[in-house]
Design an enzyme around this catalytic site. Structure first.
Site, PDB file in Angstrom:
ATOM      1  N   HIS A 168      13.211  -1.311  -1.483  1.00  0.00           N
ATOM      2  CA  HIS A 168      11.844  -0.780  -1.839  1.00  0.00           C
ATOM      3  C   HIS A 168      11.720   0.472  -1.640  1.00  0.00           C
ATOM      4  CE1 HIS A 168       9.527  -4.631  -2.510  1.00  0.00           C
ATOM      5  NE2 HIS A 168      10.646  -4.974  -1.983  1.00  0.00           N
TER       6      HIS A 168
ATOM      7  N   ASP B  35       3.017  -0.257  -1.843  1.00  0.00           N
ATOM      8  CA  ASP B  35       4.050  -1.249  -2.499  1.00  0.00           C
ATOM      9  C   ASP B  35       3.384  -2.485  -2.690  1.00  0.00           C
ATOM     10  OD1 ASP B  35       7.112  -1.684  -2.516  1.00  0.00           O
ATOM     11  OD2 ASP B  35       5.953  -3.361  -1.584  1.00  0.00           O
TER      12      ASP B  35
END
Length: 229
Positions: free
Chosen positions: A15, A115
């Site tokens: 990520h 995120d």
């Protein structure tokens, strides 16, 4: 006046890497923009080392930097969804952002970019009085299935974790043909995990229309006053 964006990726190098690449594109396209990425260490302590993280920023401009916070707790026992662990780090992130603003009086905080597992940070963005945006790092099909299953439960009281053998396929608007129930990811059939992902989908619906990154094409999410990148 310079503008500052705060990026909050989910713990984990996968990520983080895609977040850094997106941030590089943004700062390279706007000379008035600076980005600070707040790194939340993984609860297991098995994150990439500081050298590996620093290497992601070696080719970046001075207007792209990162801060690694100290986590509030170490997770023990059975693992829980990342969003619960991340929510516990809000006080540390709040402190990091406050210090960032104190150290950059000439910059204006323009927003948070969070995120897909960090939507709890939207409340923190609201505290600072700035808009929030979301980066969805999975694919559009998974997003479409998640949103539809959440809609089925909330609007039709249809719980896929309780399906019996008489149901072999499900229709999803994001797919061109029926999807075999036996091929659904385990999390959608699990009484433990399904509520977490459906609650996440409810948070996604607060975001404005946008697109997924890095490779899943456009995927709109309607409603609210937030955005998806």
């Amino acid at each position: 006046m310079a503008f500052e964006l705060v990026f909050i990726p989910s713990p984990g190098i996968g990520h983080l890497r895609s977040t850094v690449e997106l941030a590089k594109q943004l700062v390279n396209s706007n000379d008035l923009l600076s980005i600070t990425i707040i790194i939340i260490p993984h609860s297991s302590g098995k994150d990439a080392g500081s050298d590996s993280i620093a290497s992601l920023f070696t080719a970046a401009r001075d207007r792209l930097r990162y801060i690694t916070i100290s986590v509030a707790e170490k997770q023990t026992g059975d693992s829980l969804p990342a969003q619960f662990y991340i929510k516990n780090q809000i006080p540390q992130v709040r402190e990091a952002v406050a210090k960032l603003l104190d150290g950059s009086p000439s910059s204006r905080l323009a927003g948070f970019v969070v995120d897909m597992f960090c939507t709890s940070m939207v409340d923190l963005a609201n505290e600072f009085g700035v808009p929030s945006y979301m980066v969805y790092t999975s694919n559009a099909t998974f997003l479409g299935i998640t949103l539809h299953l959440q809609s089925m439960l909330d609007e039709e009281k249809y719980d896929v974790s309780e399906l019996d053998d008489s149901v072999s396929e499900l229709e999803f608007p994001c797919l061109t043909r029926p999807y075999p129930v036996k091929c659904l990811p385990y999390i959608f059939a699990s009484k433990q995990w399904l509520p977490f992902f459906l609650d996440q989908a409810r948070n996604f619906r607060k975001m404005k229309e946008g697109e997924c990154v890095p490779d899943c094409g456009g995927a709109g999410i309607g409603g609210g006053d937030k955005e998806v990148l």
